[in-house]
Write an enzyme that holds these catalytic residues in place. Structure first.
Site, mmCIF file in Angstrom:
data_model
loop_
_atom_site.group_PDB
_atom_site.id
_atom_site.type_symbol
_atom_site.label_atom_id
_atom_site.label_comp_id
_atom_site.label_asym_id
_atom_site.label_seq_id
_atom_site.Cartn_x
_atom_site.Cartn_y
_atom_site.Cartn_z
ATOM 1 N N GLU A 84 -53.122 47.257 42.414
ATOM 2 C CA GLU A 84 -53.269 46.213 43.428
ATOM 3 C C GLU A 84 -53.127 46.791 44.835
ATOM 4 O OE1 GLU A 84 -54.265 43.034 43.148
ATOM 5 O OE2 GLU A 84 -54.599 43.511 41.044
ATOM 6 N N GLU B 149 -56.321 46.506 47.366
ATOM 7 C CA GLU B 149 -56.252 45.585 48.493
ATOM 8 C C GLU B 149 -56.028 46.256 49.838
ATOM 9 O OE1 GLU B 149 -53.595 42.323 47.701
ATOM 10 O OE2 GLU B 149 -54.692 41.751 45.888
ATOM 11 N N ALA C 95 -44.362 29.151 39.430
ATOM 12 C CA ALA C 95 -44.099 27.707 39.500
ATOM 13 C C ALA C 95 -43.717 27.277 38.091
ATOM 14 C CB ALA C 95 -45.325 26.952 40.006
ATOM 15 N N PRO C 96 -42.446 27.481 37.690
ATOM 16 C CA PRO C 96 -42.060 27.308 36.292
ATOM 17 C C PRO C 96 -42.182 25.897 35.752
ATOM 18 C CG PRO C 96 -40.127 27.677 37.655
ATOM 19 C CD PRO C 96 -41.330 27.894 38.535
ATOM 20 N N GLY C 97 -42.442 24.939 36.599
ATOM 21 C CA GLY C 97 -42.669 23.587 36.120
ATOM 22 C C GLY C 97 -44.082 23.352 35.631
ATOM 23 N N GLU D 227 -62.381 39.244 47.134
ATOM 24 C CA GLU D 227 -61.528 39.642 48.257
ATOM 25 C C GLU D 227 -62.331 40.123 49.463
ATOM 26 O OE1 GLU D 227 -57.806 41.195 45.512
ATOM 27 O OE2 GLU D 227 -59.382 42.615 46.056
#
Length: 178
Positions: A91, A95, A112-114, A139
């Site tokens: 990466e 990038e 976002a563990p929910g 990109e």
């Protein structure tokens, strides 16, 4: 037994970057429910640091409809079994064009563990050498620049950097203490 038991699962949607599934669940009191989960490959976030400055990237983030400054980060859906440090090096090179002599693991973060199973590895990259970026097709608009620690902190305070993973990574860097 887990707090919430999965009773059944079905795939709702799939593309090369994610799977959306819906699970039938049973709560501890026995009541049923559903959970929608986005499964994505784990990713690496890299904090390129030359001892004084950090290298950030800026790109248009389609889901929020705005350009965002953040630390280089990404996943490799076609190489889901790639080692986190190897993914970090890949990466960073893609990038920014940078290469690093050392990749120190600072920790892990849940995205976002929910709603998603994705987690990220945070690396501090040091011993930096410059090179040419090898941007992916998505990109094309990406640019990168060096920023001092003071600049990064001001960008976080003023809302220029709002990427949760980048802010969490900076917190891990500060906890590192050296």
């Amino acid at each position: 037994m887990p707090f919430i038991e999965r009773v059944a699962s079905r795939e709702i949607y799939r593309n090369p970057w994610l799977v959306l599934r819906e699970d039938d669940i049973r709560r501890p009191d026995g009541s049923p429910g559903i959970y929608s989960v986005v499964d994505k490959p784990h990713y690496a976030l890299v904090m390129p640091y030359d001892g004084q400055r950090f290298r950030l990237v800026e790109q248009f983030r389609y889901p929020v409809g705005a350009r965002r400054w953040e630390f280089p980060q990404g996943a490799a859906p076609d190489h889901a079994d790639i080692e986190p440090a190897e993914l970090a090096a890949r990466e960073l090179r893609e990038e920014t064009g940078l290469r690093a002599e050392s990749f120190e693991v600072l920790g892990q973060v849940d995205v976002a563990p929910g709603m998603t199973s994705q987690l990220g590895w945070v690396f501090l990259a040091t011993g930096i050498t410059e090179g040419e970026a090898d941007l992916e097709h998505e990109e094309q608009d990406m640019r990168s620049a060096w920023f001092s620690r003071d600049d990064v902190e001001q960008m976080i305070r003023s809302g220029v950097i709002v990427d949760a993973q980048s802010i969490a990574a900076y917190g891990l860097f500060l906890l590192r203490g050296r």
